[in-house]
Scaffold this active site. Sequence first.
Site, short mmCIF file in Angstrom:
data_model
loop_
_atom_site.label_atom_id
_atom_site.label_comp_id
_atom_site.label_asym_id
_atom_site.label_seq_id
_atom_site.Cartn_x
_atom_site.Cartn_y
_atom_site.Cartn_z
CB CYS A 132 -0.90 -0.13 1.27
SG CYS A 132 -0.06 -0.80 2.70
CG HIS A 245 -1.03 3.82 4.43
ND1 HIS A 245 -1.92 3.42 5.67
CD2 HIS A 245 -0.42 2.79 3.93
CE1 HIS A 245 -1.75 2.38 5.84
NE2 HIS A 245 -0.97 1.94 4.62
#
Length: 339
Positions: A132, A245
């Site tokens: 990710c 994130h």
Amino acid sequence: MSKLFNVAVAGATGAVGNQMISSLEERNFPVNNIKFLASSRSAGKKLRFKGDRIVVEEMTENSFKGVDIALFSAGGETSKHFAPFAARSGCVVIDNSSAWRMDPEAPLIVPEVNPHAIAQYTNKGIIANPNCSTIQMVVALSPIHRKVGIKRIVVSTYQAVSGTGKKAIDELFDQTRAMINFVDHKTEVYPHRIAFNCLPHIDTFLDNGYTKEEVKMVNETRKILEDDTIGVTATTVRVPVFFGHSESVNVETRGHITPDEVKQLLKNAPGVKVVDDPSRNLYPLAIDAAGKDDTFVGRIRADESIENGINMWVVADNIRKGAATNAVQIAEILARDYL
Ligand code: A2P
């Protein structure tokens, strides 16, 4: 696209698996038949797809007969065992775990960056979905790399708990509620409390002092950008955020590029949204990126300590662009150009 495909979601009951199902639906992927697979613990549960309630089946070595595309997000060990069976039964696996990412025969794909490499799926029938944190970083950096070349990347991440899975989402919620109510809390998923804390520790530690997550960012970035000469160093940190994130990214470029030129490049880059107006307190935020498929970039400025340096702040929804959406985008290219 007029052809329809038989699709399986392996790990359908997990955080990423759930989003894979939603992304297939939202993006109107041309599905003929869909199968939801998980462990025996979930067999018999029902999950929704386009108004139907589909029964979750236990994943076995025979689950993939007649399946064209299998989206896997059921952990590395599960994938190592089951993906080859899936591939042997003739379906293309798009795997979200780290099991196949550095396999020289498995392409590692970010559709905005290296879609041409999908063609290598015929090697073993497995396409790897990157980590990710790597996905959002290369979406933001590949236009710069193509334009002036990147010499070195220094990245620090601020990663949401959803990247660890459903149990970690529950743990942050439960710990936060317990602390606010002055009652005892449990610490089970992470080695320390995550609520009101930051953990400089994602995945396991290696002998050289780095974590596996940090090494993934180094190796995967080079593989996706197809350039082993790029220096990459990472510090990955878990923060008490549910979704999204964030990354502080410092790049040293080979040729000169100004912050304004970077902004212009990224404004025209696929999958990128520039949010960069400090005078109005506008910069990318995890709470704004959550639920969206773009990668958000801001705080673009010169690194004044070196001749050719740029700093930026890169944010994306780790479950969407960092995992499920990226996998479904790969499936879309497969469906359109290869199957
Ligand atoms: P289950 O819900 O039955 O445990 P997350 O990363 O959010 O924890 O999700 C992991 C996903 O992988 C879940 O869907 C989980 O199913 C699935 N999974 C874990 N182990 C296996 C296994 N051995 N076989 C099939 N699916 C598995």
